[in-house]
Enzyme design. Structure first.
Site, PDB file in Angstrom:
ATOM      1  N   GLU A 137       0.818  -1.243  -0.122  1.00 50.24           N
ATOM      2  CA  GLU A 137      -0.112  -0.125  -0.075  1.00 50.24           C
ATOM      3  C   GLU A 137       0.836   1.084   0.156  1.00 50.24           C
ATOM      4  O   GLU A 137       1.937   1.325   0.759  1.00 50.24           O
ATOM      5  CB  GLU A 137      -0.772  -0.070   1.210  1.00 50.24           C
ATOM      6  CG  GLU A 137      -2.188   0.645   1.000  1.00 50.24           C
ATOM      7  CD  GLU A 137      -3.244  -0.261  -0.034  1.00 50.24           C
ATOM      8  OE1 GLU A 137      -3.133   0.113  -0.949  1.00 50.24           O
ATOM      9  OE2 GLU A 137      -3.970  -1.247   0.598  1.00 50.24           O
ATOM     10  N   HIS A 138       0.573   2.479  -0.954  1.00 54.96           N
ATOM     11  CA  HIS A 138       1.091   3.542  -1.003  1.00 54.96           C
ATOM     12  C   HIS A 138       2.645   3.371  -1.489  1.00 54.96           C
ATOM     13  O   HIS A 138       3.460   4.164  -1.048  1.00 54.96           O
ATOM     14  CB  HIS A 138       1.258   4.332   0.449  1.00 54.96           C
ATOM     15  CG  HIS A 138      -0.318   5.015   0.389  1.00 54.96           C
ATOM     16  ND1 HIS A 138      -0.466   6.043   0.262  1.00 54.96           N
ATOM     17  CD2 HIS A 138      -1.418   4.653   1.354  1.00 54.96           C
ATOM     18  CE1 HIS A 138      -1.796   6.584   0.406  1.00 54.96           C
ATOM     19  NE2 HIS A 138      -2.293   5.930   1.324  1.00 54.96           N
ATOM     20  N   TYR A 184      -3.958  12.066   0.563  1.00 51.80           N
ATOM     21  CA  TYR A 184      -3.176  11.399  -0.333  1.00 51.80           C
ATOM     22  C   TYR A 184      -2.182  12.162  -1.095  1.00 51.80           C
ATOM     23  O   TYR A 184      -1.000  11.969  -1.367  1.00 51.80           O
ATOM     24  CB  TYR A 184      -4.311  10.697  -1.404  1.00 51.80           C
ATOM     25  CG  TYR A 184      -3.628   9.646  -2.371  1.00 51.80           C
ATOM     26  CD1 TYR A 184      -3.609   8.534  -1.982  1.00 51.80           C
ATOM     27  CD2 TYR A 184      -3.039  10.253  -3.717  1.00 51.80           C
ATOM     28  CE1 TYR A 184      -2.919   7.608  -3.057  1.00 51.80           C
ATOM     29  CE2 TYR A 184      -2.542   9.345  -4.587  1.00 51.80           C
ATOM     30  CZ  TYR A 184      -2.577   8.031  -4.120  1.00 51.80           C
ATOM     31  OH  TYR A 184      -1.766   6.972  -5.090  1.00 51.80           O
ATOM     32  N   ASP A 219      -4.668   0.769  -9.457  1.00 51.95           N
ATOM     33  CA  ASP A 219      -5.940   0.721  -9.771  1.00 51.95           C
ATOM     34  C   ASP A 219      -6.391   0.330 -11.167  1.00 51.95           C
ATOM     35  O   ASP A 219      -6.882  -0.657 -11.146  1.00 51.95           O
ATOM     36  CB  ASP A 219      -6.827   1.717  -8.923  1.00 51.95           C
ATOM     37  CG  ASP A 219      -6.456   1.886  -7.555  1.00 51.95           C
ATOM     38  OD1 ASP A 219      -5.591   1.091  -6.954  1.00 51.95           O
ATOM     39  OD2 ASP A 219      -6.825   2.999  -7.035  1.00 51.95           O
ATOM     40  N   SER A 249     -13.899   2.768  -6.966  1.00 52.56           N
ATOM     41  CA  SER A 249     -14.918   2.931  -7.909  1.00 52.56           C
ATOM     42  C   SER A 249     -14.486   3.882  -9.151  1.00 52.56           C
ATOM     43  O   SER A 249     -15.165   3.894 -10.222  1.00 52.56           O
ATOM     44  CB  SER A 249     -16.224   3.471  -7.340  1.00 52.56           C
ATOM     45  OG  SER A 249     -15.938   4.802  -6.555  1.00 52.56           O
ATOM     46  N   GLU A 280      -6.794  11.084 -14.266  1.00 46.60           N
ATOM     47  CA  GLU A 280      -6.818  11.362 -12.702  1.00 46.60           C
ATOM     48  C   GLU A 280      -5.604  12.272 -12.558  1.00 46.60           C
ATOM     49  O   GLU A 280      -5.987  13.453 -11.895  1.00 46.60           O
ATOM     50  CB  GLU A 280      -6.732  10.181 -11.929  1.00 46.60           C
ATOM     51  CG  GLU A 280      -7.924   9.289 -11.610  1.00 46.60           C
ATOM     52  CD  GLU A 280      -8.138   8.792 -10.297  1.00 46.60           C
ATOM     53  OE1 GLU A 280      -7.268   7.923  -9.683  1.00 46.60           O
ATOM     54  OE2 GLU A 280      -9.069   8.815  -9.758  1.00 46.60           O
ATOM     55  N   SER A 292     -25.627   8.502 -15.445  1.00 46.53           N
ATOM     56  CA  SER A 292     -25.229   7.639 -14.418  1.00 46.53           C
ATOM     57  C   SER A 292     -26.503   7.323 -13.582  1.00 46.53           C
ATOM     58  O   SER A 292     -27.207   8.177 -12.950  1.00 46.53           O
ATOM     59  CB  SER A 292     -24.320   8.471 -13.639  1.00 46.53           C
ATOM     60  OG  SER A 292     -24.078   7.981 -12.014  1.00 46.53           O
TER      61      SER A 292
END
Ligand code: GLA
Length: 389
Positions: free
Chosen positions: A34-35, A224, A177, A125, A165, A68
């Protein structure tokens, strides 16, 4: 729209014609690592059976229309529009993806009706939505549905999702991801070279349980970005002494020398996490290869402790729910998953005790926090795909 049971009928009602394709993109958990994807580390994400799905049809025009289900809203996007800035709206992901994919063609527009079962925070998501858009957009432009074996193209699409992103939405996320979602299954991914391998799934007698703390990840984007900045600050201070393939690859024997060059305690602790987490992933890979699931569980516990005490990305509820889970005989290991700051943890459990575990955790977590946890067993999923109906 969620109340309309038939997805196809809903598509016709919104767009006035029948869908031709179905697109599915899983969510992901991260078993360990993680990270460290934004500093060349190795990660071990797993695509899961909660997903984003959509119905698709080319519309013969040049606009992209996305409905959506979650937001009960239709947006119409013009891919040639290169001036619109982000609106802080869910459609930023779609606008940004079109921009990053350089969709400039005439008459390659399409319609999408999107729904998601990824209701818990931290199961990615947003990357799931992006990967779905990337496959739909690629199909609209080329008529190709991207086979599961076309790894090169899948990684390119994952990079487009990451750039969307990073550059349009404004989150400095790593590649983990979208790569996990577009490659499917359980993988070990080197985030420096993008080499990866599919790993054997867990033996049948074990399972992964998602523990949703039911807490929002309100600090996730600012916290983050701050962690990524701190990593860049460490890189700058270490200069030529840092590993070329990313900080996570620093030789553990050189950790204390490197820490000695960093001011204060915060950056020292951050580096401690990056280097130790990378080692845990390498050990976890050995554990999986040897089916040594007990040791894998212990590594997950250590990972959580490091994320909590050295990286400061856990939350009180994540700590409570993982502690409770570990108290049950079903559990071999438990840790937060994803960016942290709330959202979900995962536990590695004996499958035959999973229901008993979930009841125990739900009751004890409610007593401690007054919150209803979401607890569900998850399985590995196939990579994101687009297929004719
Ligand atoms: C988020 C980011 C990923 C990764 C994880 C933490 O999910 O999108 O790139 O950095 O956090 O491991």
């Amino acid at each position: 729209m969620s109340s309309i049971p038939d997805f196809n009928e809903a598509f016709k009602a919104v767009f006035g014609h029948a869908a031709s394709h179905r697109v599915i993109a899983p969510g992901r958990i991260n078993l360990i690592g993680e990270h460290i994807d934004y500093c060349g580390g190795q990660v071990m994400p797993m695509a899961i059976d909660q997903n984003t799905s959509a119905l698709f049809r080319g519309n013969g025009g040049s606009t992209i229309r996305v409905y959506s289900d979650r937001y009960n809203e239709l947006v119409t996007l013009v891919p040639h529009d290169v001036l619109t800035k982000k609106q802080d709206h869910w459609s930023d992901y779609a606008q940004g993806l079109l921009r990053e994919s350089a969709h400039r063609s005439i008459n390659k527009g399409f319609d999408l009706l999107v729904r998601s079962t990824l209701d818990s925070g931290g199961l990615s998501s947003s990357s799931s939505f992006l990967a779905l858009l990337a496959l739909a957009n690629h199909f609209a432009l080329t008529g190709e549905s991207v086979s599961a074996s076309d790894k090169g193209l899948r990684l390119q699409l994952a990079l487009n999702c990451q750039r969307t992103e990073n550059h349009f939405v404004g989150i400095p996320s790593g590649i983990m991801d979208p790569a996990s979602i577009l490659l499917g299954g359980l993988i070990q991914l080197d985030c420096n070279t993008l080499k990866y391998s599919h790993l054997n799934p867990l033996p049948d007698e074990y399972c992964i349980i998602i523990l949703d703390t039911s807490t929002p990840r309100s600090l996730a984007s600012s916290g983050y970005a701050e962690r990524v900045e701190q990593v860049r600050a460490i890189e700058k201070i270490l200069g030529h002494d840092r590993p070329k393939n990313g900080l996570a690859n620093l030789d553990p024997n050189q950790l204390s020398t490197a820490q000695g060059k960093l001011p204060g305690t915060t950056l020292k602790r951050r580096l401690q996490h990056l280097v130790s987490e990378q080692q845990r992933v390498l050990e976890a890979a050995k554990c999986l290869a040897d089916a040594n699931i007990t040791s894998l569980g212990l590594l997950m516990n250590e990972s959580h402790e490091s994320l909590k005490s050295s990286y400061d990305v856990s939350s009180p509820e994540l700590d409570v729910i993982t502690t409770i889970s570990r108290q049950h005989a079903a559990t071999l290991g438990s840790r937060m998953t994803g960016a942290g700051f709330g959202g979900c943890a995962i536990s590695l459990c004996h499958r035959d005790l999973a229901d008993e575990h979930n009841q125990f955790v739900a009751e004890a977590y409610f007593q401690s926090t007054g919150l209803q946890a979401g607890l569900y067993i998850t399985d590995t999923a196939l990579p994101a795909s687009i297929q004719p109906i």
